[in-house]
Design an enzyme around this catalytic site. Structure first.
Site, short mmCIF file in Angstrom:
data_model
loop_
_atom_site.label_atom_id
_atom_site.label_comp_id
_atom_site.label_asym_id
_atom_site.label_seq_id
_atom_site.Cartn_x
_atom_site.Cartn_y
_atom_site.Cartn_z
CD GLU A 122 -24.33 -18.60 42.45
OE1 GLU A 122 -24.74 -17.31 42.16
OE2 GLU A 122 -23.92 -19.18 41.49
CD GLU B 123 -19.32 -11.80 39.77
OE1 GLU B 123 -20.54 -11.98 39.65
OE2 GLU B 123 -18.52 -12.80 39.64
CD GLN B 124 -11.49 -5.79 41.28
OE1 GLN B 124 -12.02 -4.84 40.54
NE2 GLN B 124 -10.17 -5.64 41.37
CE1 TYR B 125 -14.31 -2.07 45.39
CE2 TYR B 125 -15.94 -1.21 43.29
CZ TYR B 125 -14.64 -1.32 44.04
OH TYR B 125 -13.92 -0.26 43.66
CG HIS B 126 -20.59 -10.33 45.34
ND1 HIS B 126 -21.08 -11.11 46.19
CD2 HIS B 126 -21.77 -10.19 44.27
CE1 HIS B 126 -22.06 -11.68 45.98
NE2 HIS B 126 -22.81 -10.91 44.96
CG ASN C 213 -23.28 -19.95 37.25
OD1 ASN C 213 -23.12 -20.58 38.56
ND2 ASN C 213 -23.37 -18.74 37.08
CD GLU C 214 -27.20 -16.96 38.35
OE1 GLU C 214 -26.92 -16.04 37.91
OE2 GLU C 214 -27.42 -16.84 39.59
NE ARG D 160 -21.30 -14.22 34.92
CZ ARG D 160 -21.71 -14.47 36.08
NH1 ARG D 160 -21.24 -15.43 36.77
NH2 ARG D 160 -22.26 -13.43 36.85
CD1 TRP E 38 -24.10 -8.85 41.47
CD2 TRP E 38 -26.41 -7.98 41.41
NE1 TRP E 38 -25.26 -9.49 41.93
CE2 TRP E 38 -26.40 -9.30 41.86
CE3 TRP E 38 -27.51 -7.23 41.17
CZ2 TRP E 38 -27.56 -9.83 42.57
CZ3 TRP E 38 -28.74 -7.82 42.05
CH2 TRP E 38 -28.62 -9.07 42.35
C1 GAL Z 1 -24.88 -14.82 40.38
C2 GAL Z 1 -23.58 -15.94 39.64
C3 GAL Z 1 -22.32 -15.88 40.32
C4 GAL Z 1 -22.02 -14.35 40.73
C5 GAL Z 1 -23.29 -13.87 41.56
C6 GAL Z 1 -23.18 -12.47 42.20
O1 GAL Z 1 -25.82 -14.65 39.46
O2 GAL Z 1 -24.14 -17.17 39.38
O3 GAL Z 1 -21.44 -16.29 39.44
O4 GAL Z 1 -22.07 -13.65 39.61
O5 GAL Z 1 -24.42 -13.49 40.86
O6 GAL Z 1 -24.10 -11.93 42.84
#
Ligand code: GAL
Length: 701
Positions: free
Chosen positions: A337, A386-389, A175-176, A137, A345
């Site tokens: 968020e 981002e499977q483990y988030h 987004n961000e 992205r 991450w």
């Molecule tokens: C943010 C982002 C989200 C997601 C999240 C994961 O920075 O806006 O889309 O990736 O991190 O922590």
């Protein structure tokens, strides 16, 4: 200049479209709940028959908001000009049936493959000259006119369709906002931006002092675009250019939305990378929006686990970030968020928050003026990066353990909405945070030991301990409401900022400057008056010399005794009525006996300059002294160490959000009986388990 012409033509076309829509029937948009709890949900990733189950669990968690759409471009426009918006409408309607309002994201952070294949010129180019490819992205150039045009098209479609949908209460643009681009079009924009600012290349040469190292330019097109160690004037202007480019990128979509959507639908963006991130000036981005939101994650940037050690909630760091964001518009904000427990991450360990800590963190945001907390994300995506988030429900769509404590917060939010409606934190103290100064110091820290964010944090912590409420605002914010204004590292002081600060002091305020103040002017050139530049005549003193230190040095004087370290400035040319409050002691012959802190009464107010980084206990006594001298009421609730207090004030009441972040249970008396809003009745004492939360209230005195 063709570039600017085409921007204007593009925007004009969009506004005409908007005028055509102005006649749409009036609808009543659902009221924005005074306290919102929600999450990011990606219905496009799941079979529609599973939506009901997701939404029922959200409802069970007490959620009253859901955010959708921000990455859904390929589902909304599967091929160029071929739109598919019905599924989104069904998702909005389904959410509404479950009692939720919707925040709709524009999907412009993720251009689809057909787009980047057909228009490869919109792809972002890194500073190393490499063009990004599809598959992640943020792979678009913020300066690309073609990309802006394509964004305006998809946003127009969405706004036409949902701009009067009663359940859509807000829009999130992109987004961000993150990366700038170094493609040829962006370079041309930079040169046009500089030409607009300076008018002639000679003026630029003068302000940047390009005779130094034969940097003199004959033409704007020769000017490099770089984030490396460049001429300080160029570096500062590049940051301002990036800010303006994001701002116009945002404006392109804002104009579409404003032209089409009902006035009851608010427009925001979720500023990420943590509130202190400084790729561009976030306050200026915020200025154009209706409400500001940010993404609170622990574990990166200013909340770096390597600094924080743990990835757990640090109330000063998180709290100061909330206060910074609130200060951009001096109004309540949204947390768009927050990780439910853990991220995936973190550079060291994506450890989970402790049991109870996610709810505590949620309330902590409210304590600092958030009116919304949304988690990222609702359900684990089966595939993707981002499977483990952390999530609230797992890949099978059923709750994970943290669900329960979020459901507790949800039930509490539902009861607290009207209690917290129209309340906001209030403060007598402001800290100044200035992007120009921040950048100017970061371009050349001079001493690696001088971490301006740590310096700011040391003032924040000491002042917050004294007052339980500190605002963080930009230097040009209205300051007269504050009894005390502290500028920890106001390195760049332009003429208008200087005048604003002088007016504040003359009108009766107390301005306290920290180290490195007023070294630079608005072009990031050294001030010839020496520090604090245009404030030298007001202070009645100037910095004779600054020193980076490797060892602490004693100081003593009216504020007591202690040590300073890292940075020391000595003052000379003192006016007869400028007082020396502290002097350096023995240990460093350059400093010994010289003034370290000076102060002067000016008009009805006072200006003080603290030329060194104080040790923590001297900082605490200094803060206490500054607060008392400014006539500020001391701590409002007397709580044990580790218990955090946030106060929100309404027309007739004060509400305190009290959170126990100490390492065990804590019990303490309140200053009098207060209404226990979470449990009912009146309380005079609070007994809180670790991570326990109380919300108590009393009528306003
Ligand atoms: C943010 C982002 C989200 C997601 C999240 C994961 O920075 O806006 O889309 O990736 O991190 O922590």
């Amino acid at each position: 200049m063709n570039l600017r012409l085409s921007v204007l033509t593009g925007l004009a076309a969009v506004s005409l479209l908007g005028a055509a829509r102005a006649a749409s029937p009036a609808v009543t948009i659902d009221p924005t709940p005074p306290l919102m709890l929600g999450s990011a949900w990606y219905p496009e990733q799941w079979p529609e028959e599973q939506w009901e189950s997701d939404l029922s669990y959200m409802q069970q968690a007490g959620m009253n908001m859901v955010r959708i759409g921000e990455f859904a471009w390929s589902s909304l426009e599967p091929s160029e000009g071929n739109y598919s918006l019905d599924w989104m409408e069904r998702a909005i309607e389904a959410a509404a049936r479950h009692g939720m309002v919707v925040i709709l994201g524009t999907p412009t952070d993720t251009p689809p493959a057909w787009l980047t294949t057909k228009y490869p010129e919109v792809l972002r180019v890194g500073e190393d000259g490499r063009q990004l490819q599809h598959g992640s992205r943020r792979h678009f150039s913020i300066g690309s006119e073609k990309y802006r045009e394509l964004c305006a098209q998809i946003v127009t479609r969405m706004a036409e369709r949902f701009g009067h949908n009663p359940h859509v209460i807000a829009w999130q643009i992109g987004n961000e906002y993150t990366e700038d681009s170094f493609d040829p079009e962006s370079r041309a924009r930079f040169h046009a931006w500089l030409e607009d600012k300076y008018g002639s290349v000679d003026a630029l040469n003068k302000h940047w002092v390009t005779a130094y190292w034969s940097q003199t330019y004959d033409d704007f097109s020769q000017i490099p675009m770089t984030t490396g160690r460049a001429n300080p004037g160029l570096s500062l202007d590049y940051k301002r250019f990036v800010t303006d480019t994001w701002r116009s990128f945002q404006r392109n979509q804002l104009d579409v939305l404003r032209a089409h959507v009902a006035p009851g639908q608010l427009i925001t963006t979720n500023l990420g990378g943590l509130g202190w991130a400084n790729r561009f000036n976030r306050q200026q981005i915020a200025a154009d929006l209706d409400v500001i939101s940010w993404d609170e994650y622990l574990g990166s940037g200013y909340d770096d686990v390597s600094k924080n050690g743990t990835g757990h909630l640090n109330p000063y760091r998180s709290g100061s970030t909330h206060d910074l964001v609130r200060g951009w518009r001096q109004q309540n904000f949204w947390v768009m968020e927050m990780a439910p427990g853990f991220v995936d991450w973190s550079p060291t360990a994506s450890n989970s928050l402790d049991k109870g800590e996610t709810r505590a963190m949620t309330w902590h945001a409210i304590a600092h003026g958030a009116d919304c907390v949304a988690y990222w994300q609702w359900r684990s995506a089966l595939n993707g990066q981002e499977q483990y988030h952390g999530s609230l429900v797992g890949p099978d769509g059923t709750p994970v353990p943290v669900f329960e404590e979020i459901a507790q917060a949800g039930a509490e939010f539902a009861r607290m909405g009207d209690k917290l409606a129209d309340t906001t934190p209030e403060s007598d103290v402001a800290l100044l945070h200035d992007y120009d100064s921040r950048w100017a110091i970061d371009f050349n820290r001079f001493s690696r030991r001088y971490d301006q964010m740590e310096v700011l944090q040391s003032y924040y912590q000491a002042l917050r301990d004294q007052t339980q409420s500190v605002d963080i605002v930009v230097p040009l914010a209205p300051l007269n409401r504050y009894k005390l204004v502290v500028a920890p590292s106001l390195n760049v002081i332009s003429a208008d900022v200087a005048q604003h600060l002088i007016d504040y002091v003359k009108a009766g305020g107390h301005l306290v400057l920290g180290p490195r103040s007023g070294m630079k002017n608005g072009f990031n050139a050294l001030n010839q008056e020496r520090q604090p530049g245009p404030l030298v005549p007001t202070l009645g003193a100037r910095v004779e010399q600054f020193y980076a230190l490797l060892e602490p040095v004693p100081v003593a004087g009216e504020w007591g005794k202690g040590t300073i370290d890292i940075w020391a400035e000595i003052f000379d040319s003192l006016a007869p009525d400028t007082e020396v409050l502290m002097r350096y002691g023995a240990g460093n012959a350059w400093l010994e006996g010289k003034p370290a802190v000076v102060t002067r009464r000016v008009g009805a107010g006072r200006i003080t300059y603290i030329g060194a980084v104080l040790d923590s206990s001297l900082m605490a006594t200094t803060a206490a002294r500054l607060v008392t001298d400014a006539g500020i009421e001391p701590v409002r609730l007397d709580v044990p160490a580790g218990v955090s207090v946030g106060r929100r004030v309404g027309a007739d009441r004060e509400v305190f959000v009290v959170i126990n972040l100490a390492d065990g249970p804590r019990e303490f008396a309140l200053p009098g009986a207060m209404a226990d809003l979470l449990n009912g009745g009146q309380v005079e004492r609070l007994e809180l388990p670790r991570y326990g939360v109380a919300v108590v209230s009393r009528p306003k005195a």
